[in-house]
Motif scaffolding. Structure first.
Motif, PDB file in Angstrom:
ATOM      1  N   ALA A 233      18.530   7.207  -3.001  1.00  0.00           N
ATOM      2  CA  ALA A 233      17.414   7.968  -2.414  1.00  0.00           C
ATOM      3  C   ALA A 233      16.119   7.171  -2.428  1.00  0.00           C
ATOM      4  CB  ALA A 233      17.237   9.280  -3.171  1.00  0.00           C
ATOM      5  N   MET A 234      15.933   6.334  -3.443  1.00  0.00           N
ATOM      6  CA  MET A 234      14.675   5.607  -3.567  1.00  0.00           C
ATOM      7  C   MET A 234      14.492   4.566  -2.474  1.00  0.00           C
ATOM      8  SD  MET A 234      12.971   6.975  -5.898  1.00  0.00           S
ATOM      9  CE  MET A 234      11.662   5.736  -5.921  1.00  0.00           C
ATOM     10  N   ALA A 235      15.584   4.020  -1.959  1.00  0.00           N
ATOM     11  CA  ALA A 235      15.468   2.953  -0.959  1.00  0.00           C
ATOM     12  C   ALA A 235      14.752   3.430   0.311  1.00  0.00           C
ATOM     13  CB  ALA A 235      16.847   2.390  -0.639  1.00  0.00           C
ATOM     14  N   PRO A 236      15.208   4.511   0.984  1.00  0.00           N
ATOM     15  CA  PRO A 236      14.477   4.951   2.176  1.00  0.00           C
ATOM     16  C   PRO A 236      13.097   5.503   1.858  1.00  0.00           C
ATOM     17  CG  PRO A 236      16.215   6.515   1.658  1.00  0.00           C
ATOM     18  CD  PRO A 236      16.427   5.321   0.768  1.00  0.00           C
ATOM     19  N   LEU A 237      12.944   6.144   0.694  1.00  0.00           N
ATOM     20  CA  LEU A 237      11.632   6.671   0.345  1.00  0.00           C
ATOM     21  C   LEU A 237      10.617   5.539   0.173  1.00  0.00           C
ATOM     22  CD1 LEU A 237      12.625   9.446  -2.231  1.00  0.00           C
ATOM     23  CD2 LEU A 237      11.857   9.772   0.124  1.00  0.00           C
ATOM     24  N   ALA A 238      11.041   4.452  -0.475  1.00  0.00           N
ATOM     25  CA  ALA A 238      10.137   3.320  -0.667  1.00  0.00           C
ATOM     26  C   ALA A 238       9.813   2.651   0.661  1.00  0.00           C
ATOM     27  CB  ALA A 238      10.769   2.317  -1.632  1.00  0.00           C
ATOM     28  N   ALA A 239      10.825   2.481   1.523  1.00  0.00           N
ATOM     29  CA  ALA A 239      10.582   1.845   2.818  1.00  0.00           C
ATOM     30  C   ALA A 239       9.650   2.689   3.678  1.00  0.00           C
ATOM     31  CB  ALA A 239      11.917   1.629   3.535  1.00  0.00           C
ATOM     32  N   TYR A 240       9.859   4.005   3.672  1.00  0.00           N
ATOM     33  CA  TYR A 240       8.986   4.882   4.457  1.00  0.00           C
ATOM     34  C   TYR A 240       7.572   4.873   3.893  1.00  0.00           C
ATOM     35  CZ  TYR A 240       7.623   8.912   7.289  1.00  0.00           C
ATOM     36  OH  TYR A 240       7.004   9.733   8.199  1.00  0.00           O
ATOM     37  N   GLY A 241       7.461   4.860   2.573  1.00  0.00           N
ATOM     38  CA  GLY A 241       6.132   4.801   1.966  1.00  0.00           C
ATOM     39  C   GLY A 241       5.388   3.539   2.360  1.00  0.00           C
ATOM     40  N   ALA A 242       6.107   2.413   2.415  1.00  0.00           N
ATOM     41  CA  ALA A 242       5.470   1.161   2.830  1.00  0.00           C
ATOM     42  C   ALA A 242       5.014   1.240   4.285  1.00  0.00           C
ATOM     43  CB  ALA A 242       6.441   0.004   2.632  1.00  0.00           C
ATOM     44  N   LEU A 243       5.854   1.857   5.138  1.00  0.00           N
ATOM     45  CA  LEU A 243       5.470   1.997   6.546  1.00  0.00           C
ATOM     46  C   LEU A 243       4.265   2.921   6.693  1.00  0.00           C
ATOM     47  CD1 LEU A 243       6.196   1.301   9.487  1.00  0.00           C
ATOM     48  CD2 LEU A 243       7.706   3.308   9.500  1.00  0.00           C
ATOM     49  N   HIS A 244       4.241   3.982   5.918  1.00  0.00           N
ATOM     50  CA  HIS A 244       3.087   4.894   5.948  1.00  0.00           C
ATOM     51  C   HIS A 244       1.807   4.169   5.546  1.00  0.00           C
ATOM     52  CE1 HIS A 244       1.050   8.861   5.404  1.00  0.00           C
ATOM     53  NE2 HIS A 244       0.349   8.159   4.513  1.00  0.00           N
ATOM     54  N   LEU A 245       1.885   3.381   4.490  1.00  0.00           N
ATOM     55  CA  LEU A 245       0.707   2.630   4.048  1.00  0.00           C
ATOM     56  C   LEU A 245       0.261   1.631   5.102  1.00  0.00           C
ATOM     57  CD1 LEU A 245       1.595   1.975   0.299  1.00  0.00           C
ATOM     58  CD2 LEU A 245      -0.187   3.489   1.182  1.00  0.00           C
ATOM     59  N   LEU A 246       1.225   1.013   5.787  1.00  0.00           N
ATOM     60  CA  LEU A 246       0.885   0.049   6.825  1.00  0.00           C
ATOM     61  C   LEU A 246       0.132   0.714   7.965  1.00  0.00           C
ATOM     62  CD1 LEU A 246       1.171  -2.790   8.123  1.00  0.00           C
ATOM     63  CD2 LEU A 246       3.375  -2.015   9.050  1.00  0.00           C
ATOM     64  N   ILE A 247       0.535   1.934   8.334  1.00  0.00           N
ATOM     65  CA  ILE A 247      -0.051   2.616   9.497  1.00  0.00           C
ATOM     66  C   ILE A 247      -1.289   3.412   9.111  1.00  0.00           C
ATOM     67  CG2 ILE A 247       0.364   4.378  11.269  1.00  0.00           C
ATOM     68  CD1 ILE A 247       3.291   3.488  11.292  1.00  0.00           C
ATOM     69  N   TYR A 248      -1.196   4.209   8.059  1.00  0.00           N
ATOM     70  CA  TYR A 248      -2.261   5.161   7.741  1.00  0.00           C
ATOM     71  C   TYR A 248      -3.075   4.788   6.507  1.00  0.00           C
ATOM     72  CZ  TYR A 248       0.581   8.104  10.820  1.00  0.00           C
ATOM     73  OH  TYR A 248       1.288   8.597  11.877  1.00  0.00           O
ATOM     74  N   GLY A 249      -2.540   3.898   5.685  1.00  0.00           N
ATOM     75  CA  GLY A 249      -3.204   3.652   4.427  1.00  0.00           C
ATOM     76  C   GLY A 249      -2.885   4.744   3.426  1.00  0.00           C
ATOM     77  N   PRO A 250      -3.565   4.768   2.274  1.00  0.00           N
ATOM     78  CA  PRO A 250      -3.258   5.754   1.216  1.00  0.00           C
ATOM     79  C   PRO A 250      -3.926   7.105   1.456  1.00  0.00           C
ATOM     80  CG  PRO A 250      -4.966   4.275   0.472  1.00  0.00           C
ATOM     81  CD  PRO A 250      -4.569   3.778   1.844  1.00  0.00           C
ATOM     82  N   ARG A 251      -3.589   7.726   2.578  1.00  0.00           N
ATOM     83  CA  ARG A 251      -4.177   9.029   2.886  1.00  0.00           C
ATOM     84  C   ARG A 251      -3.183   9.846   3.704  1.00  0.00           C
ATOM     85  NH1 ARG A 251      -5.844   9.235   8.169  1.00  0.00           N
ATOM     86  NH2 ARG A 251      -5.975   7.249   9.292  1.00  0.00           N
ATOM     87  N   PRO A 252      -3.294  11.161   3.699  1.00  0.00           N
ATOM     88  CA  PRO A 252      -2.392  11.988   4.521  1.00  0.00           C
ATOM     89  C   PRO A 252      -2.710  11.818   6.003  1.00  0.00           C
ATOM     90  CG  PRO A 252      -4.073  13.349   3.485  1.00  0.00           C
ATOM     91  CD  PRO A 252      -4.210  11.978   2.890  1.00  0.00           C
ATOM     92  N   THR A 253      -1.720  12.023   6.829  1.00  0.00           N
ATOM     93  CA  THR A 253      -1.915  11.923   8.270  1.00  0.00           C
ATOM     94  C   THR A 253      -2.544  13.199   8.808  1.00  0.00           C
ATOM     95  OG1 THR A 253       0.220  12.890   8.888  1.00  0.00           O
ATOM     96  CG2 THR A 253       0.186  10.540   8.338  1.00  0.00           C
ATOM     97  N   ASP A 254      -3.055  13.127  10.028  1.00  0.00           N
ATOM     98  CA  ASP A 254      -3.612  14.326  10.667  1.00  0.00           C
ATOM     99  C   ASP A 254      -2.530  15.387  10.852  1.00  0.00           C
ATOM    100  OD1 ASP A 254      -6.144  13.286  10.783  1.00  0.00           O
ATOM    101  OD2 ASP A 254      -5.937  12.516  12.824  1.00  0.00           O
ATOM    102  N   TYR A 255      -1.310  14.955  11.109  1.00  0.00           N
ATOM    103  CA  TYR A 255      -0.200  15.906  11.250  1.00  0.00           C
ATOM    104  C   TYR A 255       0.037  16.647   9.930  1.00  0.00           C
ATOM    105  CZ  TYR A 255       4.585  17.625  11.600  1.00  0.00           C
ATOM    106  OH  TYR A 255       5.704  18.418  11.568  1.00  0.00           O
ATOM    107  N   MET A 256      -0.009  15.924   8.819  1.00  0.00           N
ATOM    108  CA  MET A 256       0.147  16.569   7.514  1.00  0.00           C
ATOM    109  C   MET A 256      -0.960  17.587   7.257  1.00  0.00           C
ATOM    110  SD  MET A 256       1.116  13.334   5.093  1.00  0.00           S
ATOM    111  CE  MET A 256       2.592  12.341   5.348  1.00  0.00           C
ATOM    112  N   LEU A 257      -2.188  17.214   7.598  1.00  0.00           N
ATOM    113  CA  LEU A 257      -3.320  18.117   7.382  1.00  0.00           C
ATOM    114  C   LEU A 257      -3.189  19.366   8.241  1.00  0.00           C
ATOM    115  CD1 LEU A 257      -6.216  15.489   7.289  1.00  0.00           C
ATOM    116  CD2 LEU A 257      -5.170  16.672   5.345  1.00  0.00           C
ATOM    117  N   LEU A 258      -2.746  19.190   9.489  1.00  0.00           N
ATOM    118  CA  LEU A 258      -2.569  20.339  10.382  1.00  0.00           C
ATOM    119  C   LEU A 258      -1.461  21.249   9.865  1.00  0.00           C
ATOM    120  CD1 LEU A 258      -3.094  21.890  12.992  1.00  0.00           C
ATOM    121  CD2 LEU A 258      -1.550  20.312  14.163  1.00  0.00           C
ATOM    122  N   SER A 259      -0.337  20.674   9.459  1.00  0.00           N
ATOM    123  CA  SER A 259       0.784  21.479   8.968  1.00  0.00           C
ATOM    124  C   SER A 259       0.398  22.242   7.703  1.00  0.00           C
ATOM    125  CB  SER A 259       1.987  20.578   8.685  1.00  0.00           C
ATOM    126  OG  SER A 259       2.446  19.966   9.875  1.00  0.00           O
TER     127      SER A 259
END
Length: 516
Positions: A233-259
């Motif tokens: 489970a940690m492998a995809p979670l870590a990879a997705y976390g790295a992609l999130h940091l690359l795109i958005y940085g250490p903050r929630p996305t606008d989609y997360m805030l809206l949801s």
């Protein structure tokens, strides 16, 4: 010695392609039939180009994200929804830039069907019957025809979910010994599900909890297997976390805030189930509920009750309970989601949220019909319970001046089209606070009046509609139409309505209109 069909006619092992065709022939046939029906309904050119969905907002966001990934564009402005589904389609963007999702969705349907057939076998359903049930639940009503080949994150999510359901059957029914590698794959796929659709985490939680308890009781879990599942489970979670940091940085996305702002409301779950699944017309005029459009679901619900009490192998009965627990938890959370409403169920295709549950209900219906002959009293009791339960509905009755109300009716503003009014930024104020359209209530034009329908808490006496909205209220990105309604003073309701529990003939018997 190899068993058939693992040997060809000459006694030699077949090649990998032929072996796949032999082993997965039913899934290939069902996928081919489904594609033919989609071509017949949509047209081959429109299916390939995606012209039938290019103007839709949701699909437009998927496409923008996929094309951005294909061109190594990691700007936050290029991505809106969770990243995994658009990312999975990126390899097809160069081949089919207008519809990179078609081949991905077809692959998903193929693997989904294969997993569904495995689940059916674990439940004791013969393959031919499972194929018939499967195709019927994919195609009835017609709104479902395109639900699997129109870009939706639920297509990939459903495929992963059914793979997990099939593996759960391998553990609970077939009692397969799970090696560390098997547990790692189980954890890997389980972690992918909430990365595709965060709300589907509840399914993973229910399945994971049930399987963990079952394996512990058998002494088959152990720290090494548990470690394998966690590591997987940690492998995809870590990879997705790295992609999130690359795109958005250490903050929630606008989609997360809206949801998060839309949120869920469990306090009136009965009312939401009534207007979604039984009869929305007292609150949302001229909209049909799920049972009116899909009457076979009532048979599936009765099958759910029957599956829990029928005489069967303990492992198979426990497996059925596991499947139904996961599906029930999902439906409860989805129903509580404030944005899941009758207005979008058919018009916006939001029935796709339930598309992974429908084949399971179809299987339950088959078990009721097929096995009910051996236990007629149990089958009759299950049908009677569903008949009584689905006849319950919450209708609208006038509220007294001192009573809370779930709906306010106000005069419709002039020169405002119904679609524009539905998403316009407006507010309601009452002695307890303020409400925002989309987040705490919805406004529906119905001829000369506008229905203001609460979706989280009832309106207190003295509530007023503020068409232009209250100054200073928070509106997340992409939450509503930023153009406000014409200015006018706060409007008092001409009528106020509260809920009243009543009973009538169930809508699945044809007692409710089905016109859109």
């Amino acid at each position: 010695m190899r068993s058939e069909p693992e040997r060809d006619k000459a006694g030699q092992a077949p090649g990998p392609i032929r072996l796949m065709l032999v082993r997965h022939r039913p899934a290939l046939i069902a996928t081919f039939v489904y594609i033919l029906l989609c071509v017949f309904k949509t047209g081959l050119v429109r299916l390939i180009t995606g012209d039938d969905w290019h103007g839709a907002w949701d699909q437009g966001q998927y496409l923008r994200s996929t094309l951005a990934f294909a061109h190594a564009d990691f700007a936050a402005a290029s991505h809106w929804y969770p990243l995994l589904y658009p990312l999975a389609a990126a390899p097809f963007a160069w081949l089919m830039p207008g519809n990179p999702y078609l081949l991905l969705d077809i692959l998903c349907v193929f693997f989904l069907i294969g997993s569904i057939l495995r689940v059916a076998a674990h439940l004791g359903i013969e393959r031919r019957a499972a194929m018939i049930v499967l195709l019927l639940t994919l195609l009835w009503p017609p709104q479902l025809w395109g639900a699997w080949v129109r870009p939706w994150t639920t297509t990939l999510s459903a495929t992963l979910i059914w793979w997990l359901l099939a593996r759960a059957g391998d553990i609970l029914v077939a009692r397969q010994d799970m090696r560390v590698r098997d547990m790692a794959w189980l954890g890997f796929v389980a972690a992918l599900v909430p990365l595709v659709r965060p709300a589907d985490a509840v399914i993973v939680a229910m399945l994971g909890g049930w399987l963990a308890i079952a394996m512990l009781r058998r002494g088959a879990l152990g720290w090494h297997r548990l470690g394998g599942a966690i590591g997987g489970a940690m492998a995809p979670l870590a990879a997705y976390g790295a992609l999130h940091l690359l795109i958005y940085g250490p903050r929630p996305t606008d989609y997360m805030l809206l949801s998060a702002e839309i949120g869920t409301c469990f306090s009136d779950l009965g009312w939401k189930m009534s207007i979604l699944f039984v009869d929305p017309r007292p609150w949302y005029p001229q909209i049909a509920g799920l049972l009116a459009r899909m009457p076979w679901v009532a048979l599936g619900l009765a099958g759910v009750l029957f599956a829990l009490v029928r005489k069967d192998d303990a492992g198979r009965r426990g497996y059925a309970a596991c499947l139904l627990l996961a599906a029930t938890a999902y439906v409860v959370v989805l129903t509580a989601y404030a944005d899941f409403l009758p207005t979008g169920l058919w018009k916006n295709g939001n029935i796709h949220y339930l598309k992974w549950v429908l084949p399971l209900l179809g299987m339950m219906a088959w078990l009721l019909v097929h096995d009910g002959r051996r236990a007629p009293l149990r089958a009759a009791a299950a049908m009677a319970a569903i008949f009584l339960l689905t006849g319950l509905r919450l209708v609208a009755v006038p509220a007294q001046p001192a009573e809370e109300a779930w709906r306010l009716d106000v005069p419709a503003p002039r020169d405002v089209a119904a679609p524009h009014l539905y998403a316009a930024r407006s507010s309601i104020v009452d002695p307890r606070g303020t409400y925002r359209n989309i987040f705490e209530f919805r406004q529906i034009m119905d001829g000369p009046v506008v229905h203001l329908i609460s979706i989280k808490r009832p309106f207190a006496p003295g509530a007023l509609w503020v068409p232009q909205g209250v100054a200073g209220q928070y509106w997340p990105a992409n939450s509503s139409d930023p153009v406000r309604l014409p200015g006018q003073p706060p409007v008092a309701p001409v009528s106020r309505w509260k809920t009243h529990l009543t009973w009538g003939l169930p809508c699945w018997l044809g007692a409710c209109p089905t016109a859109p």
